[in-house]
Design a protein around this motif. Structure first.
Motif, PDB file in Angstrom:
ATOM      1  N   VAL A  53      62.942   0.515  15.324  1.00  0.00           N
ATOM      2  CA  VAL A  53      62.808   0.257  13.888  1.00  0.00           C
ATOM      3  C   VAL A  53      62.684   1.554  13.094  1.00  0.00           C
ATOM      4  N   ASP A  54      63.565   1.710  12.107  1.00  0.00           N
ATOM      5  CA  ASP A  54      63.469   2.843  11.196  1.00  0.00           C
ATOM      6  C   ASP A  54      62.306   2.603  10.241  1.00  0.00           C
ATOM      7  N   ILE A  55      61.701   3.672   9.756  1.00  0.00           N
ATOM      8  CA  ILE A  55      60.560   3.522   8.850  1.00  0.00           C
ATOM      9  C   ILE A  55      61.009   3.276   7.413  1.00  0.00           C
ATOM     10  N   ARG A  56      61.858   4.135   6.904  1.00  0.00           N
ATOM     11  CA  ARG A  56      62.248   4.033   5.497  1.00  0.00           C
ATOM     12  C   ARG A  56      63.553   3.255   5.363  1.00  0.00           C
ATOM     13  N   MET A  57      63.440   2.068   4.772  1.00  0.00           N
ATOM     14  CA  MET A  57      64.597   1.220   4.505  1.00  0.00           C
ATOM     15  C   MET A  57      64.382   0.530   3.170  1.00  0.00           C
ATOM     16  N   PRO A  58      65.461   0.208   2.464  1.00  0.00           N
ATOM     17  CA  PRO A  58      65.316  -0.539   1.207  1.00  0.00           C
ATOM     18  C   PRO A  58      64.780  -1.933   1.488  1.00  0.00           C
ATOM     19  N   GLU A  88      50.577  10.081   8.217  1.00  0.00           N
ATOM     20  CA  GLU A  88      50.258   8.765   7.670  1.00  0.00           C
ATOM     21  C   GLU A  88      51.160   7.692   8.261  1.00  0.00           C
ATOM     22  N   TYR A  89      52.429   8.022   8.494  1.00  0.00           N
ATOM     23  CA  TYR A  89      53.355   7.059   9.084  1.00  0.00           C
ATOM     24  C   TYR A  89      52.979   6.781  10.535  1.00  0.00           C
ATOM     25  N   ILE A  90      52.665   7.849  11.268  1.00  0.00           N
ATOM     26  CA  ILE A  90      52.322   7.707  12.682  1.00  0.00           C
ATOM     27  C   ILE A  90      51.104   6.808  12.832  1.00  0.00           C
ATOM     28  N   THR A  91      50.069   7.091  12.067  1.00  0.00           N
ATOM     29  CA  THR A  91      48.823   6.332  12.177  1.00  0.00           C
ATOM     30  C   THR A  91      49.032   4.864  11.839  1.00  0.00           C
TER      31      THR A  91
END
Length: 218
Positions: A53-58, A88-91
């Motif tokens: 899963v990608d993190i940043r998506m519309p 912050e994303y990792i956590t």
């Protein structure tokens, strides 16, 4: 076969990942989604063991999708695949139950290994992410210790003795017996300690005693 779902709004990237996974004879891409909402829907209707899963998506982003998958499709192991390595994303990803966190520039074998590890209940982080996590937590612990020691330095010797009693969970009566003080005197000391340390209760004071290294081992 390990059934994988690719979740990324970039078709070209999905194609690249799909090509890499074709080199593993025990991995099969069974679903693809362009956003988090579609991923959650597909995970509930198709056989999926691991979701990349990608993190940043519309629309619904990857972190939200990971949190929703943990509730609606808990059997799916989520590996976050992203170009962003911010703490912050990792956590948040790990708190959402993600089994792994890889940067998109990871090598093909690292990607395949992550999928296999996740499918078998393991966890994996890119080496750079692991290094950042360790550094962050060590730094946080060091900062807490320094701050706690500074606060404790503002106490006199008797106040520190009482703080140790608070830290080990002793009641006012127990502390009075151990320190050969009156129970009322201990209560007064506790109130004074809380005020000096800026604590709202005994639990917060106990944490400071621990971080300052005042408590006996065990």
């Amino acid at each position: 076969m390990i059934k994988v779902m690719l979740v990324d709004d970039e078709q070209l990237l999905r194609a690249g990942v799909r090509l890499v996974l074709r080199h593993a004879d025990d991995i099969e891409v069974t679903a693809e989604a362009g956003d988090g909402a579609e991923a959650v829907r597909l995970a509930c209707t198709r056989p999926v063991d691991v979701a990349l899963v990608d993190i940043r998506m519309p629309g619904t982003d990857g972190l939200t999708a990971a949190e929703q998958l943990a509730v609606r499709a808990p059997a799916v192991k989520v590996v976050m695949l992203t170009t962003f390595g911010e703490q912050e994303y990792i956590t948040r990803a790990l708190r959402a139950g993600a089994a792994g966190f890889l940067l998109k520039d990871s090598g093909p074998q690292e990607l395949i290994h992550a999928v296999r590890a996740a499918a078998h209940g393991g966890a994996i982080l890119s080496p750079r992410i692991t290094k950042d996590l360790i550094a962050t937590h060590v730094m946080a612990a060091d900062n807490r210790s320094v701050k706690a020691q500074r606060l404790v330095d503002g106490l006199n010797e008797r106040e520190r003795d009482v703080l140790v009693m608070v830290g080990v969970g002793a009641s006012n009566a127990e502390a009075a017996r151990m320190l050969y003080m009156g129970e009322g005197t201990v209560k007064t000391y506790v109130s004074r300690i809380l005020a000096k340390l800026g604590c709202a209760n005994r639990v917060q004071a106990a944490i400071i005693a621990h971080d300052a290294g005042l408590l006996p081992a065990g």
